[in-house]
Design an enzyme around this catalytic site. Structure first.
Site, PDB file in Angstrom:
ATOM      1  N   THR A   1      -4.100  -0.582  -7.282  1.00  0.00           N
ATOM      2  CA  THR A   1      -4.898   0.559  -7.719  1.00  0.00           C
ATOM      3  C   THR A   1      -4.111   1.854  -7.762  1.00  0.00           C
ATOM      4  OG1 THR A   1      -7.007   1.692  -7.284  1.00  0.00           O
ATOM      5  CG2 THR A   1      -5.654   1.229  -5.371  1.00  0.00           C
TER       6      THR A   1
ATOM      7  N   ARG B   1       0.848  -1.192   0.000  1.00  0.00           N
ATOM      8  CA  ARG B   1       0.000   0.000   0.000  1.00  0.00           C
ATOM      9  C   ARG B   1       0.889   1.250   0.000  1.00  0.00           C
ATOM     10  NH1 ARG B   1      -5.159   1.744  -1.090  1.00  0.00           N
ATOM     11  NH2 ARG B   1      -6.108   2.920   0.603  1.00  0.00           N
TER      12      ARG B   1
ATOM     13  N   GLY C   1     -13.817  -1.489  -6.998  1.00  0.00           N
ATOM     14  CA  GLY C   1     -15.120  -0.934  -6.633  1.00  0.00           C
ATOM     15  C   GLY C   1     -15.131  -0.083  -5.379  1.00  0.00           C
ATOM     16  N   GLY C   2     -13.965   0.397  -4.941  1.00  0.00           N
ATOM     17  CA  GLY C   2     -13.929   1.285  -3.780  1.00  0.00           C
ATOM     18  C   GLY C   2     -14.616   0.652  -2.583  1.00  0.00           C
TER      19      GLY C   2
ATOM     20  N   ASN D   1      -6.220   4.356  -7.030  1.00  0.00           N
ATOM     21  CA  ASN D   1      -7.425   4.867  -6.390  1.00  0.00           C
ATOM     22  C   ASN D   1      -8.446   5.189  -7.483  1.00  0.00           C
ATOM     23  OD1 ASN D   1      -9.227   5.437  -4.424  1.00  0.00           O
ATOM     24  ND2 ASN D   1      -8.514   7.501  -4.023  1.00  0.00           N
TER      25      ASN D   1
ATOM     26  N   SER E   1      -7.790   1.032   3.372  1.00  0.00           N
ATOM     27  CA  SER E   1      -8.266   0.532   2.085  1.00  0.00           C
ATOM     28  C   SER E   1      -9.476  -0.376   2.263  1.00  0.00           C
ATOM     29  CB  SER E   1      -7.142  -0.257   1.425  1.00  0.00           C
ATOM     30  OG  SER E   1      -7.584  -0.861   0.232  1.00  0.00           O
ATOM     31  N   SER E   2     -10.188  -0.595   1.178  1.00  0.00           N
ATOM     32  CA  SER E   2     -11.253  -1.609   1.159  1.00  0.00           C
ATOM     33  C   SER E   2     -10.869  -2.807   0.300  1.00  0.00           C
ATOM     34  CB  SER E   2     -12.541  -1.007   0.597  1.00  0.00           C
ATOM     35  OG  SER E   2     -12.955   0.076   1.385  1.00  0.00           O
TER      36      SER E   2
ATOM     37  N   THR F   1     -10.038   0.155  -9.756  1.00  0.00           N
ATOM     38  CA  THR F   1      -8.964  -0.585  -9.137  1.00  0.00           C
ATOM     39  C   THR F   1      -8.954  -1.838  -9.976  1.00  0.00           C
ATOM     40  OG1 THR F   1      -9.295   0.369  -6.985  1.00  0.00           O
ATOM     41  CG2 THR F   1      -8.528  -1.897  -6.988  1.00  0.00           C
TER      42      THR F   1
ATOM     43  N   ASP G   1      -8.032   8.313   0.476  1.00  0.00           N
ATOM     44  CA  ASP G   1      -8.561   7.194   1.264  1.00  0.00           C
ATOM     45  C   ASP G   1      -8.409   7.437   2.767  1.00  0.00           C
ATOM     46  OD1 ASP G   1      -9.628   5.678  -0.719  1.00  0.00           O
ATOM     47  OD2 ASP G   1      -7.986   4.257  -0.854  1.00  0.00           O
TER      48      ASP G   1
HETATM   49  O1  DON Z   1      -8.006   1.160  -1.414  1.00  0.00           O
HETATM   50  C1  DON Z   1      -9.169   1.428  -1.596  1.00  0.00           C
HETATM   51  O2  DON Z   1     -10.086   0.998  -0.941  1.00  0.00           O
HETATM   52  C2  DON Z   1      -9.525   2.344  -2.763  1.00  0.00           C
HETATM   53  N1  DON Z   1      -8.402   3.178  -3.081  1.00  0.00           N
HETATM   54  C3  DON Z   1      -9.929   1.497  -3.900  1.00  0.00           C
HETATM   55  C4  DON Z   1     -10.360   2.324  -5.048  1.00  0.00           C
HETATM   56  C5  DON Z   1     -11.147   1.550  -5.993  1.00  0.00           C
HETATM   57  O3  DON Z   1     -11.483   0.420  -5.797  1.00  0.00           O
HETATM   58  C6  DON Z   1     -11.533   2.252  -7.197  1.00  0.00           C
HETATM   59  N2  DON Z   1     -12.087   1.301  -8.093  1.00  0.00           N
HETATM   60  N3  DON Z   1     -12.544   0.441  -8.419  1.00  0.00           N
END
Ligand code: DON
Length: 560
Positions: A387, A93, A462-463, A389, A440-441, A369, A411
């Site tokens: 990712t 990360r 998917g954030g 982001n 993060s997710s 991501t 984030d």
């Molecule tokens: O780490 C995270 O949770 C976010 N930066 C992830 C971003 C993300 O999944 C965007 N797209 N799909």
């Protein structure tokens, strides 16, 4: 080499195609972009292991999927080592630069300046991808850096055919990227239009950067010419991240967070991802009911799912952050007793109450991501999510080096009670601090059968929706007995405590929604699909792979 590519059109015309996973005997890679999957499968066919394939695929995606594949971002890799029968969690990360401060994105009125937090140069955190991929290769791979990086270098130098997916995504982000002369030069035609479908995209600067990394290793990126170019670009935009920050980057190997679900073991990413903790927490809560008898996507099932999500995301906002800075109560949150008490408190006849007002999920931002999974003939398995982001990060490219910068600083929780780009709330645990990793997710996950053998590798972009997407994929597979393609294709929902809404995909029945609405649940059709899983599962001696039809270039590639 076998390649099964499922385009969006095909999926609509021939729904059956979605339910037939690719089968292969001795190895497989599934990713969001076909060329990158093929790169990984070719490495397997040449005798490489799942880690070699994963590293090769990771570098290839940095070329073929510039909106999410990256060397300027960061991520997480779970590696199952068959011989040692153990799983390691590689945390690469991004880290906040040492100039970072808790209030760095607040304006004079004390409000979060979301423009700066998301698209400004200080949105960029110290990238971890190069250190992470090379760490994985050196510790667990069997091939040389030159071998696994050669395909990515060739793709960048010789050009790739521009797919509809790539052309469309560049068009969608044109405004942001064209504002940066370096990005405009790398990704657009002279008149500012996105490259046409079927044209070639050449990335000579990126090819040269990858070649330097291939020649000299990690230090080239963090202390060599690439570092010089990165620091020069950042300084030209008035940013703070400098050579000392880059030299301070470190990869951390962590214990995966593991739990059980009806006799299977589930392992996923520990903090600084919230993914593993909440995946296990929600599975623990849901294990208290006989979901199968309620029926897949029935109102009764969805209600339990939504209420489990509501509780997990509330805990996320309070307790989750970088474990090197904040003591995250992982054991308490993943405790079966805690889950049983939560399940007892969930009213089964009406919607729960998230109380008070909430900022909305900013679903208009494209979520990019990317996840990929690889599996080799020896039973080693990799589940990797990485990712920038947002789609194309903060839109700024490193001039002369050909890659995009992340905007991962968003984030963090820039202010208590203020939502980030995914509508997520946070507190002390996830405040901005020097050298801290933003929460993060991302949820790369592995599932093991009762005998300890790996069954499934999956994960998603998917954030904030990543965790609930992975949860439903596991439940579809483990609880409802779907094969991995069915588990992937089934329509999904998402709830994250705030906003107090159930986001749903087409295919969630009107009858279920009507029953749930009468119980007090609020529904909103997700403006985009929810997530895109890239999975490999094991069915006896076969590997079954499923590339999510939600991404048109996604493909499973097998080695026989
Ligand atoms: O780490 C995270 O949770 C976010 N930066 C992830 C971003 C993300 O999944 C965007 N797209 N799909």
């Amino acid at each position: 080499m076998l390649v099964a590519q499922v385009s969006a059109d095909q999926a609509i015309i021939d729904a059956k195609a979605r339910f037939h996973p690719l089968l292969a005997g001795s190895g497989m890679v599934v990713s969001q972009e076909r060329l990158a999957s093929e790169v990984g499968a070719a490495i397997l066919a040449e005798g490489g292991n799942a880690i070699d394939a994963a590293v090769a695929t990771g570098f290839a995606l940095a070329v073929t999927l510039p909106r999410a594949g990256n060397i300027g971002g960061g991520g997480f890799m779970l590696v199952y080592l068959a011989e040692q029968r153990r799983t390691v969690a590689i945390d690469y990360r991004e880290m906040a630069p040492r100039s970072a401060r808790p209030d760095m994105f607040l304006d004079a009125q004390g409000n979060v300046d979301t423009q700066r937090a998301r698209f400004g140069i200080d949105a960029t955190a110290i990238p971890g991808t190069v250190a992470g991929l090379l760490h994985a290769l050196e510790r667990y791979g069997s091939m040389s850096r030159e071998q696994v990086m050669a395909p990515a270098i060739a793709l960048a130098a010789n050009g790739i055919r521009v797919s509809a997916d790539l052309s469309e995504s560049l068009q969608a982000r044109a405004q942001r990227l064209l504002a940066d002369p370096a990005s405009a030069g790398y990704f657009y035609r002279a008149d500012g239009s996105a490259p046409a479908i079927g044209s070639q995209l050449y990335q000579p600067d990126l090819a040269a950067t990858l070649q330097r990394i291939s020649d000299r290793g990690r230090d080239e990126f963090y202390a060599g010419k690439t570092a010089d170019l990165m620091v020069a670009t950042i300084a030209s935009h008035g940013g703070q991240l400098d050579h000392r920050d880059l030299a301070s980057y470190r990869v951390v190997e962590r214990q995966p967070v593991c739990g059980s679900y009806r006799g299977n073991t589930v392992c996923a990413m520990p903090p600084p991802s919230s993914g593993g903790v909440h995946l296990i927490q929600m599975l623990n809560i849901l294990e208290n009911w006989d979901l199968r008898s309620l029926g897949h996507n029935s109102a009764a099932y969805l209600h339990r799912l939504i209420e489990s999500m509501r509780r997990a995301y509330a805990d996320r906002s309070r307790y989750l952050g970088d474990p090197d800075f904040y003591q995250v109560p992982v054991l308490a949150l993943t405790d079966k007793g805690y889950a049983a008490r939560s399940a007892e408190q969930i009213p089964l006849d009406k919607a729960g109450d998230s109380a008070a007002v909430a900022p909305g999920l900013e679903l208009q931002e494209s979520f990019e991501t990317t996840h990929y999974s690889s599996w080799d003939r020896w039973g080693n398995v990799v589940s990797n999510t990485y990712t920038l982001n947002f789609s194309y990060g903060n839109g700024k490219s490193v001039a002369g080096a050909g890659f995009l910068l992340n905007n991962e600083m968003d984030d963090f929780s820039a202010k208590r009670g203020a939502a980030n780009g995914f509508g997520l709330l946070g507190e002390e645990a996830n405040k901005i601090e020097p050298y801290k990793r933003p929460l993060s997710s991302m949820t790369p996950a592995l599932v093991f059968a009762a005998d300890g053998q790996p069954l499934l590798a999956t994960g998603s972009p998917g954030g904030s929706t990543i965790i609930t997407v992975v949860l439903q994929t596991l439940l579809n597979y483990l609880e409802f007995g779907m094969n991995i393609a069915e588990a992937t294709a089934a329509p999904r929902i998402h709830h994250q405590w705030w906003p107090d809404k159930v986001f749903w995909e087409q295919g969630i029945s009107a009858d279920s929604r009507a029953i749930l609405a009468a119980m007090g649940h609020q529904f909103e059709l997700a403006p985009r699909v929810l997530g895109a899983t890239m999975s490999v599962s094991r069915q006896q001696q076969w590997l079954q792979g499923a590339a999510d039809y939600r991404r048109s270039e996604a493909a499973a590639a097998g080695a026989d």
